[in-house]
Design a protein around this motif. Structure first.
Motif, PDB file in Angstrom:
ATOM      1  N   ARG A  20      23.300  52.910  30.078  1.00 51.36           N
ATOM      2  CA  ARG A  20      24.293  53.271  29.248  1.00 51.36           C
ATOM      3  C   ARG A  20      25.698  52.760  29.920  1.00 51.36           C
ATOM      4  O   ARG A  20      26.618  52.276  29.178  1.00 51.36           O
ATOM      5  CB  ARG A  20      24.326  54.645  28.976  1.00 51.36           C
ATOM      6  CG  ARG A  20      24.733  55.661  30.291  1.00 51.36           C
ATOM      7  CD  ARG A  20      24.679  57.042  29.942  1.00 51.36           C
ATOM      8  NE  ARG A  20      25.100  57.929  30.904  1.00 51.36           N
ATOM      9  CZ  ARG A  20      24.184  58.700  31.520  1.00 51.36           C
ATOM     10  NH1 ARG A  20      22.805  58.592  31.059  1.00 51.36           N
ATOM     11  NH2 ARG A  20      24.804  59.308  32.671  1.00 51.36           N
ATOM     12  N   THR A  21      25.818  52.464  31.404  1.00 54.38           N
ATOM     13  CA  THR A  21      26.754  52.049  32.074  1.00 54.38           C
ATOM     14  C   THR A  21      26.950  50.336  31.585  1.00 54.38           C
ATOM     15  O   THR A  21      28.097  49.935  31.225  1.00 54.38           O
ATOM     16  CB  THR A  21      26.745  52.308  33.475  1.00 54.38           C
ATOM     17  OG1 THR A  21      26.275  53.711  33.820  1.00 54.38           O
ATOM     18  CG2 THR A  21      27.813  51.915  34.255  1.00 54.38           C
TER      19      THR A  21
ATOM     20  N   SER B 265      31.103  52.868  35.914  1.00 56.43           N
ATOM     21  CA  SER B 265      32.114  51.748  35.422  1.00 56.43           C
ATOM     22  C   SER B 265      33.331  51.560  36.395  1.00 56.43           C
ATOM     23  O   SER B 265      33.926  50.638  36.442  1.00 56.43           O
ATOM     24  CB  SER B 265      32.517  52.396  33.994  1.00 56.43           C
ATOM     25  OG  SER B 265      31.614  52.661  32.941  1.00 56.43           O
TER      26      SER B 265
ATOM     27  N   GLY C  53      33.807  57.475  34.913  1.00 55.09           N
ATOM     28  CA  GLY C  53      33.203  56.088  35.334  1.00 55.09           C
ATOM     29  C   GLY C  53      32.273  56.291  36.499  1.00 55.09           C
ATOM     30  O   GLY C  53      32.155  55.439  37.185  1.00 55.09           O
ATOM     31  N   ILE C  54      31.559  57.389  36.573  1.00 57.37           N
ATOM     32  CA  ILE C  54      30.840  57.581  37.875  1.00 57.37           C
ATOM     33  C   ILE C  54      29.301  57.965  37.633  1.00 57.37           C
ATOM     34  O   ILE C  54      28.914  58.328  36.270  1.00 57.37           O
ATOM     35  CB  ILE C  54      31.110  58.495  38.743  1.00 57.37           C
ATOM     36  CG1 ILE C  54      31.340  59.839  38.063  1.00 57.37           C
ATOM     37  CG2 ILE C  54      32.447  58.303  39.435  1.00 57.37           C
ATOM     38  CD1 ILE C  54      31.525  61.154  38.862  1.00 57.37           C
ATOM     39  N   PRO C  55      28.274  57.632  38.471  1.00 59.79           N
ATOM     40  CA  PRO C  55      27.023  57.774  38.014  1.00 59.79           C
ATOM     41  C   PRO C  55      26.738  59.406  37.864  1.00 59.79           C
ATOM     42  O   PRO C  55      27.333  60.254  38.291  1.00 59.79           O
ATOM     43  CB  PRO C  55      26.188  57.522  39.460  1.00 59.79           C
ATOM     44  CG  PRO C  55      27.070  56.752  40.079  1.00 59.79           C
ATOM     45  CD  PRO C  55      28.414  56.962  39.775  1.00 59.79           C
ATOM     46  N   GLY C  56      26.009  59.670  36.706  1.00 58.08           N
ATOM     47  CA  GLY C  56      25.528  60.796  36.360  1.00 58.08           C
ATOM     48  C   GLY C  56      26.728  61.718  35.478  1.00 58.08           C
ATOM     49  O   GLY C  56      26.243  62.909  35.198  1.00 58.08           O
ATOM     50  N   ALA C  57      27.889  61.068  35.372  1.00 57.19           N
ATOM     51  CA  ALA C  57      28.992  62.046  34.880  1.00 57.19           C
ATOM     52  C   ALA C  57      28.683  62.256  33.197  1.00 57.19           C
ATOM     53  O   ALA C  57      28.618  63.436  32.922  1.00 57.19           O
ATOM     54  CB  ALA C  57      30.481  61.140  34.847  1.00 57.19           C
ATOM     55  N   GLY C  58      27.941  61.323  32.785  1.00 51.90           N
ATOM     56  CA  GLY C  58      27.505  61.539  31.269  1.00 51.90           C
ATOM     57  C   GLY C  58      26.487  62.800  30.918  1.00 51.90           C
ATOM     58  O   GLY C  58      26.808  63.665  29.950  1.00 51.90           O
TER      59      GLY C  58
ATOM     60  N   THR D 287      27.490  56.063  26.567  1.00 54.01           N
ATOM     61  CA  THR D 287      27.259  57.394  27.110  1.00 54.01           C
ATOM     62  C   THR D 287      27.430  58.358  25.735  1.00 54.01           C
ATOM     63  O   THR D 287      26.665  59.213  25.850  1.00 54.01           O
ATOM     64  CB  THR D 287      28.531  58.089  27.791  1.00 54.01           C
ATOM     65  OG1 THR D 287      28.381  56.830  29.234  1.00 54.01           O
ATOM     66  CG2 THR D 287      28.484  59.296  28.383  1.00 54.01           C
TER      67      THR D 287
ATOM     68  N   MET E 137      33.560  55.099  26.485  1.00 55.46           N
ATOM     69  CA  MET E 137      31.997  55.419  27.054  1.00 55.46           C
ATOM     70  C   MET E 137      31.063  55.300  25.759  1.00 55.46           C
ATOM     71  O   MET E 137      30.457  56.418  25.662  1.00 55.46           O
ATOM     72  CB  MET E 137      31.923  56.642  27.938  1.00 55.46           C
ATOM     73  CG  MET E 137      33.088  56.744  29.143  1.00 55.46           C
ATOM     74  SD  MET E 137      31.993  55.808  30.332  1.00 55.46           S
ATOM     75  CE  MET E 137      33.537  56.260  31.661  1.00 55.46           C
TER      76      MET E 137
ATOM     77  N   ALA F  87      25.498  51.853  38.117  1.00 47.22           N
ATOM     78  CA  ALA F  87      25.635  52.965  37.145  1.00 47.22           C
ATOM     79  C   ALA F  87      27.033  53.446  37.206  1.00 47.22           C
ATOM     80  O   ALA F  87      27.291  54.841  37.248  1.00 47.22           O
ATOM     81  CB  ALA F  87      24.654  54.096  37.333  1.00 47.22           C
TER      82      ALA F  87
HETATM   83  N1  ASP Z   1      27.770  56.477  34.374  1.00 52.52           N
HETATM   84  C1  ASP Z   1      28.560  55.996  33.344  1.00 52.52           C
HETATM   85  C2  ASP Z   1      29.446  55.195  33.617  1.00 52.52           C
HETATM   86  O1  ASP Z   1      30.214  54.895  34.780  1.00 52.52           O
HETATM   87  C3  ASP Z   1      29.006  57.312  32.822  1.00 52.52           C
HETATM   88  C4  ASP Z   1      27.929  58.226  32.493  1.00 52.52           C
HETATM   89  O2  ASP Z   1      27.318  58.895  33.309  1.00 52.52           O
HETATM   90  O3  ASP Z   1      27.492  58.267  31.330  1.00 52.52           O
HETATM   91  O4  ASP Z   1      29.981  54.433  32.963  1.00 52.52           O
END
Ligand code: ASP
Length: 440
Positions: free
Chosen positions: A403-404, A286, A362-367, A322, A319, A284
């Motif tokens: 979504r990732t 990018s 591009g990290i988990p949960g950021a969206g 996202t 993204m 999850a």
């Molecule tokens: N986890 C997504 C990514 O790394 C970003 C997001 O949280 O939407 O692409």
């Protein structure tokens, strides 16, 4: 391998890599069901506390991460004119794909109305408070649409930083980063500074992710305990809308895009980057997938010159998955709180989702966190919508993985199109699936 097999394998890998978070979700559901109807106020308060700690920690790193990622991405372009040409094309291509994503997201969400299922769980008081806030923000903005754009330009960037106003922050950072890129080598101290900031905030993010399992457990348990099992019936439509949206991006938008702008065969490209797609699903993230995305593209004939420039920027700025999710999620919240979705509001949501998603790291949960930026533009704050957010959080991890995968795939689609246009692609390698076996 058939696409559906690849997706199944990705699902398996995803669960394997993130088993502790999946266990957090499952145990959270079980604990929530057990707690539902029982009176354990102290335990519930503790769960809410743990969940809030997790969310606040993620929010804590958002500004330094976004600022440093943008500065590093843009200054890496340098002042080279050729890179400037790729850059313009890249932004144009990423733009097309993201506009398609928010269009699909808003149409699906308006047609299927996933938020109505959650409306019963929202108290009348909080619903009318939210409706009033949106109405006054809209009245102000509709009175003078230029004011929205005026508000994007910070007259005091420090004030925007202090208030956490993401759009003015991004505008300032973009201008600053372009200026840094233009001044040449003299920018080294600042760029190195932000490289350190980026590395350190990524490290902090790693640490925060240790809390992901307990955080997700606590959030899921407290959500399920207050809503009971019915929450899944209410959220299933939301999940379905997202699934349809993501599949449309993967199976319709990208193939059409490649047909229109290049000679790249979509099946060949998917087979080239299948491994990166799976890892994107599993992590999850990018950013975490980026090295593999570059490796997959280069092994199958996309030149290093193009991939080393386009993919890192894509992993930070592009993204579309996202953006699709954010559009659906905000329309979901608006429906749940009974906010009237005028065409003006829907267009504003879609436009802000494009900005919010590209500011998202591009990290988990950021969206789900940068959704605050869209709400902000609608005159709302996430705290006002906490009951609605609790729904979205129950399945946040699963939607993040999906979504990732979409985000990373579109990076590969765009890099392939640019490489094709610039004659920087070796078709013998791309169209030879055997070459994939050689990826280390
Ligand atoms: N986890 C997504 C990514 O790394 C970003 C997001 O949280 O939407 O692409």
């Amino acid at each position: 391998m058939k696409l559906h097999m690849q997706i199944l394998i990705a699902l398996g890998l995803g669960i394997k890599r993130n088993w502790h978070i999946f266990s957090g979700i499952i145990l959270g559901i079980l604990a929530g069901l057990f707690l539902h109807g029982h009176q354990y106020p102290a335990l519930l308060a503790l769960l809410t506390f743990i969940g809030q700690v997790f969310i606040r920690l993620i929010q804590m790193v958002v500004i330094p991460l976004v600022v440093s990622a943008i500065i590093i991405g843009i200054t890496s372009v340098g002042d080279n004119r050729q890179l400037g040409k790729f850059g313009t094309k890249m932004i144009f291509y990423y733009g097309i794909i993201t506009v398609a994503a928010v269009t699909i997201g808003s149409i699906l969400a308006l047609v299927f109305k996933p938020g109505l299922g959650a409306a019963g769980y929202i108290t009348a008081n909080s619903a009318s408070e939210v409706q009033a806030s949106v109405a006054s923000a809209m009245a102000e903005q509709q009175g003078n649409i230029l004011n929205i754009f005026l508000g994007f330009i910070p007259n005091n960037p420090m004030h925007s930083f202090a208030m956490g106003d993401m759009v003015p922050i991004i505008v300032f950072v973009l201008i600053f980063a372009v200026a840094l890129a233009k001044v040449g080598d003299v920018n080294r101290p600042i760029v190195s500074f932000f490289e350190s900031v980026f590395a350190a905030t990524m490290k902090i993010t790693d640490w925060i992710m240790f809390l992901a399992a307990p955080g997700v457990f606590a959030l899921t348990a407290s959500a399920v305990s207050s809503f009971g099992i019915d929450i899944f019936a209410s959220i299933s439509k939301y999940l379905l809308v997202l699934l349809i949206g993501f599949m449309l991006q993967l199976c319709v938008v990208y193939p059409l895009f490649l047909k229109f702008f290049s000679k790249v065969n979509i099946g060949m490209l998917y087979s080239a980057v299948a491994e990166a797609m799976m890892v994107a699903f599993g992590t999850a993230s990018s950013s975490a997938t980026l090295p593999l995305t570059i490796a997959c593209c280069e092994k199958r004939g996309i030149s290093h010159k193009i991939s080393s420039f386009v993919l890192p920027l894509g992993a930070t700025l592009n993204m579309d998955g996202t953006a699709l999710l954010q559009t659906v999620a905000v329309i979901f919240l608006a429906q749940a709180y009974g906010v009237a979705l005028t065409p003006f509001l829907v267009i504003e949501i879609a436009l802000l989702a494009i900005v919010a998603s590209s500011t998202c790291a591009g990290i988990p949960g950021a969206g789900l966190i940068t959704i605050a930026l869209i709400l902000n533009g609608m005159g709302l704050s996430p705290e006002q919508l906490i009951a609605g957010f609790a729904f979205l959080f129950t399945i946040e991890r699963v939607t993040d993985m999906m979504r990732t995968l979409v985000n990373v795939t579109s990076d590969a689609v765009v890099v392939a199109a640019i490489a094709d246009n610039e004659n920087e692609i070796n078709y013998d390698l791309l169209n030879n699936p055997q070459a994939y076996e050689e990826i280390a």
